[in-house]
Every structure is written in structure tokens, then in C-alpha cells.
Design an enzyme around this catalytic site. Structure first.
Site, PDB file in Angstrom:
ATOM      1  N   CYS B  62       0.821  -1.211   0.000  1.00  0.00           N
ATOM      2  CA  CYS B  62       0.000   0.000   0.000  1.00  0.00           C
ATOM      3  C   CYS B  62       0.856   1.264   0.000  1.00  0.00           C
ATOM      4  CB  CYS B  62      -0.920  -0.005   1.214  1.00  0.00           C
ATOM      5  SG  CYS B  62      -0.036   0.065   2.781  1.00  0.00           S
ATOM      6  N   ARG B  96      12.608  -4.578   6.870  1.00  0.00           N
ATOM      7  CA  ARG B  96      13.073  -4.346   5.496  1.00  0.00           C
ATOM      8  C   ARG B  96      14.588  -4.329   5.327  1.00  0.00           C
ATOM      9  NH1 ARG B  96      13.379   0.653   2.824  1.00  0.00           N
ATOM     10  NH2 ARG B  96      13.676   0.475   0.600  1.00  0.00           N
ATOM     11  N   HIS B 194       5.724   6.423  -2.432  1.00  0.00           N
ATOM     12  CA  HIS B 194       7.059   6.926  -2.777  1.00  0.00           C
ATOM     13  C   HIS B 194       6.953   8.406  -3.128  1.00  0.00           C
ATOM     14  CE1 HIS B 194       7.731   2.625  -4.539  1.00  0.00           C
ATOM     15  NE2 HIS B 194       7.968   2.633  -3.239  1.00  0.00           N
TER      16      HIS B 194
END
Lengths: 457, 546
Positions: B62, B96, B194
Site C-alpha cells: 500500500c 526491510r 514513494h
């Protein structure tokens, strides 16, 4: 590591730092995986489904399949009805599950999508089922989500075949709680050894611990079968293991079909396993076979033989409430001193249960529900412990304070095999002792001066 | 048809069959997201950055994941307060691998997760008060220099004005505090996030320190997130040549160094998708050109270093570049050859975010592996076809909701780094301010699929039988259950670094290991391979004899 965590504790009202819980939907997804040929469906934005699948996959190292309603800004404004309808149609056509288990998210709950009404409006193919649970992320935790999906399973799938609700089969329903498939297998093995017919739901064994045969099955062999779940309404009793994860489902089944519920601790440790077996014996008048008695005797033998390794050691235990409660009890059985006991899941019942366990023990301890790992770390900074027991996230504190960590619960993201080996039952208790002793003794070996370094311990 | 027959006819046939098995609407939708590379055509168009059909098992995440998880999260000197229910902050905590090494005296928030943990009453009565209080508590406990607030789904719906809360707090505490409205439902994937994060950094951080004087050969590294230490290997090489890295966006980066980013002479863009907005905005506002680089693969790294040297056009840099290349190549040659010997002739699928599906093709090739299928999870058409298609990209309702920040020339700080004439010439020779996309470099007959989903993954692996499936954690074990080695291209299966010269060797070693691990040989149990019935009968019961 965690260099910015100060020793000084400050009251916080709004900021959670390093959580010891996550949100409801992942628990609902995990529970739904415990139905045979079921595809969990996340009714919300794509990210939720992606995060939950990622996390479960990392814990189990097995495929975790689930679909999403893929909300966009439009669906958030106009509601997710058309997304769910489209999704259901595509899922049955492309992925062909027997059951779609929908859970909601904070997004669809805030919008106010009425899933009951939407499902009623969907053309579900013959022989297929669609069930749902409301799992708003802004209430409870992943354990609440698991509990809500279990309730949803009962709501939609449990039936009373008989016209006479007092006529029951010999089956005992078992709701295992948010535990690994290995624990579900172990609980089933014990129940079978007692010669008791049972229906376990949800049951993720054979789903998220499936074998590698070179052939991928989207719906592996495991999982509670819909037909079996249907029969739970006629069972003699429901044994709900773990108050937080399992009790609501059992109560729901009582309400719906009149099956008597019994809420017990998750059978981790000798006392909780004893309690489980005793409850089953009382319900069924069966006898304990030698094989099980032998296992228990072996466990007691190990506990006694090795007590000096762990007796009097101070321990911090954190994680999901049902597991933490049972583990606290087991630590007490071993003569350890649980000093900090913390869960991220909210609920007064947690502290109550812990306080009860600690009543006769002369140990100063702190207990906290709806806590976070920042608090736990600060407690430890102010007064350290010998051992931390909890999930992978404990490794930060473990490193920062140089205290060994025994990995238990969900999630374990940095070690493998845990989901294949039980911590439940007598066998599981033996494994826990091995893990605890190894952690403590490895530390002693590491820290020993050469002249104190022992071959035999 | 043989298993490894990748003729165009066979592939076309496979794709047709795949599409045919879908419901009509899905089939129509998916068709436009696939193509088989045909080098005889000038232009091949693909559909990308559009909605995933509900119910399709997609790998996409998302908007929040793109904003907080990808772009902002790696900034280690920043308190990232996630405003929403607990899950979103929890899942982006340590998952991550964007590593960071704090310098002496710096604050490092990477091992921390912050959340307002919104409860039902916050949803009903609004969460602004709680957010304010959370900021206050963060300031009192940690005394940070920078706080970012990322909102999650319900925040947008209930209408919390997080920007006002941030602005007020910024004033009150005298530190940088900004908010990003990156609710998960915005856009169609991580990509919108982003863009939102790029806008926020441009508005609130980049260019906020004008006292900084950049040294010679100064550069920024954009779109490199230091997964598994990639940025460390890239920086090692660049520093060895003599470049000075001003800011890293954002792997191993800090908010404080981003303040100086506008003073560098060149922006290197590694992941085009996640950071091209900042590259463009810096260029427009401050005049700094950007260069599309690729530090994945030996040849790509060499080419990138030479492109950079060409840009700076300085005898010292030019000669040092060649020296370093020679030295580094000598260092790894033997190892790479060894692993190539183990991997030659194998095939791979590559399905990754918005850059790696392209970047890794070269590295695979260098160890003898052909990429027969590649796709992006959240890319746009320009990542596939090249930036020249940007003017033709249709703006739809989902994209329109993501702000396109309009920046103006900063009269005080705008510089002409290279004269326009030289720049034009350079644009012909190196990918300056340009990205040519993935498709161009792909072989005839190879498959390109956007937003590859579970059904397609399963079917295509079954039919095309690659030796390596490079993707993410969610589909890794699907391939492995089919007996095919799957390499996580997002987290590197917790290995790495894979970038640069030394990274190439790590990658080659890990791929060879994955393909050749003896564990695969146990897939079939002996009783399924050998008869257990022995030929000799030693005893015949009397009853049978009679």
C-alpha cells in the site's frame, strides 16, 4: 543497541514504542488458515493483506495464501461493497477454495461496511461457503482477531444436527488458540492417546507446516474440515485453550448450540497439561494410558535432575497473553522467579490471572497488559533479569542488555524449526526445559574464566 | 515440446492459455499487463500502475508501505511516528533490512517503532489530540531533531489534520516535524507512497542548509536503501575513486545530510521508481542533473562508473576510475568465473518492485543465467518502456490523488553545473536525466508481466520451469514447494550486499548455493524411486505350495 532508551520511566498516554502486539486482521487470517481449503480474505487496502502474509510467511517459512479487496480511494469513499462482490466472484472462479473467510480492517470498519449484508447479496457457488469476522485494528490485538475469527467460524459453520439439543455425540471440541501447528498436533496426539474423539478448530497443522514433495498445493491436506466443524454443535463439550484466543468461540458455540464450554490455560508446562488431561478425563471418564504417564514421569525426572540450572533465576516473560500466562506458571513450576510479565494485548483478565498465579510466591514482580517493549526494556534497565522469554522482538533488548533470550510464541522471524516442534504438552515442556537450560548454560560457559570452565554441568 | 523451449510461439501459446482460464473481465484486464518481447517492433506498450482487480492475489502493498516503509523509514536520525492503529507501525519495524550505521553522537532510531496505537474512541472522536500528545512524549523522552508523521488508512477517513498538528508542534519544539498523508488506500500500490514521501522530503528537508559548502566531486546517491549493506559497497567504490557522497536517499542516510543535498554536483538514481521525483525536483529547483545508474552487476557497475567519470570529465577522476575498475575486476574475476561454471545455462524469473527486476538481469547474465520472465510489482510504464513515454501516460482517478509538487527555480541556490551544450552532448552518450526502461534490454521471446499474481506465478513456473525464481517472501515458498529455488530479491534472504563488485560475488555464491544445495536431492523419498519388493523368495508357506 537501543542506545536511546533511558533508564528513567515516564508515564506515556499516547505513544507506543516497540509494540508487543499487532492488529486484529493477522490473527483472523491465521485462524482462517486453520480451515481446510479456506482462503482468508482481507477486506481493506492491499497493504494489510501483504503485511500479514509477509509476517506469517516469515514465521512459518511456508506459503500463506490470502486475497484482498484492494481498496482504492474510491472504495474508501463509496464503500467496499463492489470490491468484495468482485473479489468473491474472482476468488471462486480463479482460486476455487471451499470457504472464503473475510476479515475486516480498520479501513472498512471506519467506513462501516456491513459484511453480513454484502455476503447475503453475493451469489455463492453451490457447496461453497463465505464466512466473516469483524476485526477492526483499533480494538484489541492480533489475539482478539484470532478470537473473533473463531467466533465467526462458529457463527457460520457450526450446526446442531439433532432436533434435541440435549442429545450429544462423544466428540470433544478443542479450540487450540493462537499456537503453532506443532502444538496443535501435540494437543491432538495427547487427546488421541486418551482415546477421546475430538474436533479441533481451527487447525493449522498440515497447512502452514506442509511437507515439500516437489508438488505445490494451494490448499494442503491440513485444516479443520467444514463438515467436521458443522458437527461441533452436537459435541459433548468445548475445551477452549487460552482465555484470550479461544473463550469467545466456545461461548458462542454454547449460545448457538448449547455445547458446554470449559476454558483452560494453553497447555504449556506441566500444570497446564495436567489440567488439560484432568478436564478431559472428567468429561469422558477415560483413563490415562501408560505411554502418557511415562512421558509425564520423564518430564518430572528432567525437572528434578536439572533444577539447579534454573531454580531461582529471574525471568522476564512477554508475548501473547495465553502463552505468557501458561509460561509464567511453568517457570514457577521450575522454581524460577518471573519478575516482569508483559503482554501488548489489552485486558484486565491478564493481570488477574497472573496475580492469581503469583499469589503464593514470595517474588516481587511487575505485570502489565497493553504494555510495550520499551517499558519492558526500561524495567530491565532498572533491575535486570537472568533470562528473557518471548518472541523475536526480544532480541533487541537481549542484545542491548546482554541477557539470553529464549524464543517462544509469535512471531519468531530469526530462527527456524520452531513451528514444527511443540512447546505444548509434556513433550513440549521437555523442549522448553532444554531451551531454557541451554540458554542459561551457554551463557555460563561464555562468561566462565578458563579455570571455572566446566566439562560436566 | 521440450521443457526449456522458450520459443516465441510456445510462450505466446502459454500466455493465451493463461488468459483464457480467467473470467472474461479479469482476462481483459490482465492481457494488457503482459507482453512477449519482440525486438522487431519499435515500440511495445504495457499497462502498469493501474488498479489490481479485487480478489486477485497480488504481491502489492500500500501507499503507507511505499512512504514510510520504503522512502522515509531508512532515515535513522528521525522519529517516525505512525499515526493509526498499531499494525502498520509494527509491520514496518525491522522488516526491510535498510541498514544504517550511526556516526559518533548521532541518534539512531532504526531499532525503534513508534505508533499512536489509535483506539476506537480516537476513531470516533478524532485522533489529533493523541497525535499531539505522542509528539510531546517523543520530544520529552528522546529530544530528537527530526520527527516525521505517517498516517494510515482510518486517519484520512476521520479527517485528522495531521499537517496542522505537525506545523504547530514544529513551532512549539523548534525541531523539524512534518506529516505525510500516506493512507494505505491512496494510489494503487506502494508507488503513490514513494511520491508522497519524495514531496515531503523536498518540502521540508532537502535544501534547508545553505551554509554547507560541498567539496569537489560531490554526489548524492538516490533510490538506494542499503538493503543488506548495498550502499556500503557502493560507497566503498565511489570513495575509492575520490567521490564525496553528500547525501544518501535514504539507505544509511540521515535527515541532516539531506539538508545539504542540493549542494552536490550530481544525483545518482539507482531505483528510478521510488525516487525519480526528487531527482527531477532537485534539478528543476537547484539545477543539479541526475544520472541513471546501476550498481547491480559487474558490467553495469563498470558502465556506471565510466558514465560518472564522463560527467565529471576530470583527468584525475577518469584515470582513478579506470584504476579502480581494473583493481576490483582482478579481485573478483576468479570467484565469478567459478560460480558461472556452476550456474551457466540456467534460467530465471525476476519479479521485484520497480527497479530490481531490471537491474538484476545483467548480474544473472554474468553468471550464465538467462532471465526468461521479468515484471515489476508497482512500476509505471516509464520503468518498462523508458521515460520518453511519460507524456503519453494516461492520468487516471487513482494517480490524480497523488500530489504533483510544483517546485520553482531557487534564485539563490540554482546553479548551472554543466553548460547546456555539454549537457546536450552528454545526454546522447550517458543516461543523464533519462532512463531507457527495462524492456529495451530484454531478449526476444522473453516475457514481461506487470503485477504478476499468484495464479500466473504458479502456472508459469509449472510450465516454464525456471531454475531460479527471484521474488519476495510471499511467493518464495510456493516456488520452493515445486522444487524450484527461490531467491528473495527484496530482502536477499538476509544475505548481501549484492551491489557493486564484491556484492556480485556474494550474489553469485548465493545463487549457486541455492541451485546446488544437496537438500534438493531428498525431495523424492527412496520408496518412491526404488521398489521395496526384493526379487528373491526365501520361504513359501506350505499352504501355497499345495
Amino acid at each position: 543497541m537501543l542506545d536511546l532508551t533511558p533508564k528513567e520511566l515516564k508515564e506515556r498516554e499516547a505513544l507506543i514504542i516497540n509494540p508487543a502486539k499487532t492488529c486484529q486482521p493477522i490473527g483472523a487470517m491465521y485462524a482462517a488458515l486453520g480451515i481446510h481449503r479456506c482462503l482468508p480474505h482481507s477486506h481493506g487496502s492491499q497493504g494489510c493483506c501483504s503485511y500479514h502474509r509477509m509476517h506469517l510467511t516469515r514465521h512459518f517459512r511456508d506459503p500463506v495464501m490470502a486475497s484482498t479487496s484492494s481498496f482504492t480511494e474510491g472504495s474508501s469513499v463509496f464503500g467496499g461493497k463492489s470490491n468484495l462482490k468482485t473479489a468473491a466472484k474472482n476468488i471462486f472462479a480463479i482460486y476455487n477454495p471451499d470457504v472464503i473467510a473475510v476479515h475486516t480492517t480498520c479501513l472498512s470498519e471506519t467506513i462501516g461496511d456491513d459484511i453480513n449484508a454484502i455476503i447475503a447479496d453475493i451469489e455463492i457457488p453451490e457447496g461453497k461457503r463465505m464466512i466473516h469476522a469483524n476485526t477492526p485494528s483499533y480494538q484489541g490485538s492480533h489475539i482478539t482477531g484470532f478470537s473473533n475469527m473463531v467466533k465467526g467460524i462458529v457463527n457460520y459453520l457450526a450446526e446442531s444436527a439433532s432436533d434435541h439439543p440435549e442429545v450429544k455425540t462423544d466428540n470433544i471440541n478443542i479450540i487450540p488458540g493462537f499456537v503453532n501447528p506443532a502444538d496443535m498436533r501435540e494437543i491432538k496426539r495427547i487427546t488421541s492417546l486418551l482415546g477421546i474423539p475430538y474436533i479441533m478448530f481451527p487447525d493449522t497443522s498440515g497447512v502452514v507446516d506442509s511437507p515439500n514433495t516437489g508438488k505445490y498445493e494451494m490448499y494442503p491436506r491440513g485444516g479443520a474440515k467444514v463438515d467436521d466443524i458443522a458437527k461441533t454443535g452436537d459435541s459433548k463439550a468445548t475445551v477452549a485453550l487460552g482465555k484470550f484466543a479461544s473463550e469467545q468461540g466456545a461461548f458462542e458455540l454454547e449460545k448457538k448450540c448449547g455445547v458446554k464450554p470449559y476454558v483452560l490455560k494453553t497447555p504449556i508446562g506441566i500444570r497446564a497439561t495436567d489440567d488439560y488431561i484432568m478436564k478431559l478425563l472428567k468429561l469422558t471418564q477415560k483413563e490415562v494410558p501408560y505411554e502418557l504417564e511415562e512421558e509425564r514421569g520423564q518430564l518430572v525426572d528432567i525437572m528434578t535432575d536439572t533444577h539447579m540450572h534454573f531454580h531461582g533465576k529471574e525471568v522476564a516473560i512477554f508475548g501473547d497473553p495465553d502463552i505468557v500466562t501458561a509460561m509464567t506458571e511453568f517457570c514457577l513450576s521450575l522454581g524460577m522467579r518471573p519478575k516482569y510479565i508483559l503482554t501488548g494485548t489489552p485486558g484486565e483478565a491478564f493481570s488477574r490471572e497472573i496475580n492469581e498465579l503469583m499469589m503464593d510466591v514470595a517474588v516481587n514482580y511487575q505485570v502489565k497488559a497493553a504494555g510495550d517493549l520499551f517499558t519492558l526494556h526500561q524495567w530491565i534497565k532498572n533491575d535486570p533479569v537472568d533470562l528473557i522469554i518471548g518472541n523475536t522482538y526480544g532480541k533487541y533488548i537481549s542484545k542491548a542488555e546482554d541477557i539470553p533470550l529464549v524464543r517462544l510464541g509469535f512471531p519468531i522471524l530469526d530462527r527456524s524449526v520452531h513451528s514444527y516442534m511443540p512447546v505444548a504438552g509434556y513433550k513440549g515442556a521437555m523442549r522448553l526445559i532444554e531451551m531454557i537450560s541451554n540458554a542459561i548454560l551457554d551463557r555460563e560457559d561464555r562468561d566462565a574464566e578458563d579455570c571455572d570452565f566446566e566439562l560436566v554441568m | 515440446m521440450n521443457d526449456k523451449d522458450f520459443s516465441k510461439e510456445k510462450i505466446d501459446n502459454v500466455i493465451d492459455k493463461l488468459l483464457y482460464s480467467y473470467p472474461a473481465k479479469v482476462s481483459k484486464n490482465r492481457k494488457e499487463h503482459m507482453l512477449v518481447r519482440d525486438c522487431s517492433q519499435d515500440k511495445q506498450q504495457i499497462k502498469a500502475n493501474t488498479r489490481t482487480v479485487p480478489g486477485i492475489i497480488t504481491n502489492r502493498g500500500c501507499c503507507y508501505a511505499g512512504c514510510k516503509g520504503v522512502v522515509l523509514g531508512p532515515l535513522r536520525d528521525m522519529v517516525h511516528i505512525v499515526h493509526g492503529p498499531i499494525g502498520c507501525s509494527y509491520y514496518a519495524w525491522g522488516t526491510r533490512r535498510h541498514k544504517g550505521k550511526p556516526k559518533e553522537g548521532e541518534q539512531n532510531y532504526l531499532p525503534y517503532s513508534f505508533s499512536t496505537d489509535m483506539q476506537e474512541k480516537d476513531i470516533v472522536f478524532g485522533g489529533e489530540k493523541k497525535l499531539k500528545q505522542a509528539i510531546k512524549e517523543a520530544v520529552e523522552i528522546f529530544n530528537p531533531k527530526n520527527i516525521a508523521i505517517c498516517s494510515t488508512c482510518p486517519v484520512g477517513l476521520i479527517g485528522d489534520d495531521i499537517n496542522s498538528v505537525a506545523a504547530e508542534a514544529e513551532k512549539e519544539y523548534g525541531i523539524t516535524i512534518f506529516a505525510t498523508s500516506c493512507e494505505g488506500y491512496k494510489g494503487v500500490s506502494q508507488s503513490g507512497g514513494h511520491h508522497i514521501a519524495n514531496n515531503a522530503l523536498m518540502k521540508h528537508v532537502i535544501g534547508s542548509n545553505n551554509d554547507f559548502v560541498a567539496p569537489k566531486y560531490s554526489i548524492n546517491i538516490l533510490g538506494e536503501y542499503n538493503i543488506g549493506g548495498d550502499e556500503w559497497e557502493i560507497s566503498r567504490i565511489l570513495s575509492k575513486i575520490g567521490y564525496n557522497i553528500i547525501a544518501r536517499m535514504t539507505g544509511n542516510g540521515t535527515t541532516e545530510e539531506l539538508r545539504n543535498a542540493h549542494k552536490a554536483d550530481l544525483n545518482l538514481v539507482q531505483c528510478h521508481r521510488s525516487i525519480n521525483y526528487i531527482a527531477e525536483m532537485i534539478e528543476k529547483k537547484y539545477g543539479t542533473p541526475w544520472l541513471k545508474v546501476n550498481f547491480i552487476g559487474i558490467e553495469a557497475t563498470v558502465r556506471t562508473l565510466r558514465d560518472m567519470a564522463k560527467f565529471f570529465d576530470d583527468p584525475e577522476i577518469l584515470s582513478r576510475t579506470e584504476e579502480v575498475i581494473k583493481e576490483e575486476l582482478e579481485d573478483i574475476r576468479e570467484d565469478v568465473e567459478y560460480y558461472r561454471g556452476q550456474c551457466a545455462g540456467k534460467t530465471a524469473f525476476l519479479f521485484v518492485g520497480g527497479s530490481r527486476a531490471h537491474h538484476y538481469q545483467g548480474l544473472y547474465k554474468e553468471i550464465g543465467i538467462e532471465t526468461v520472465l521479468a515484471g515489476y510489482e508497482f512500476a509505471h510504464r516509464d520503468d518498462y518502456e523508458g521515460r520518453h513515454v511519460i507524456p503519453d501516460i494516461q492520468i487516471d482517478a487513482d494517480n490524480r490523488n497523488i500530489e504533483d509538487l510544483d517546485v520553482q527555480k531557487d534564485p539563490q541556490n540554482y546553479r548551472i553545473v554543466i553548460p547546456p551544450q555539454r549537457r546536450e552532448k552528454l545526454e546522447q552518450e550517458i543516461p543523464l536525466n533519462n532512463y531507457a526502461g527495462m524492456i529495451n534490454e530484454m531478449k526476444d521471446g522473453s516475457v514481461v508481466i506487470d503485477d504478476l499474481n499468484h495464479y500466473e506465478t504458479e502456472e508459469l513456473i509449472r510450465i516454464l520451469k525456471p531454475d531460479v525464481f527471484g521474488s519476495g517472501i510471499k511467493d518464495k515458498y510456493i516456488a520452493q514447494k515445486m522444487g524450484i529455488f527461490s531467491k528473495q530479491m527484496h530482502s536477499y534472504d538476509y544475505g548481501g550486499p549484492y551491489a557493486g563488485f564484491k556484492g556480485a560475488v556474494n550474489f553469485a555464491r548465493d545463487i549457486a548455493m541455492g541451485i546446488h544445495t544437496p537438500t534438493w536431492s531428498y525431495l523424492v523419498p527412496p520408496w518412491k524411486k526404488e521398489p521395496s519388493l526384493e526379487g528373491e523368495v526365501s520361504y513359501i508357506p506350505e499352504s501355497v505350495e499345495q
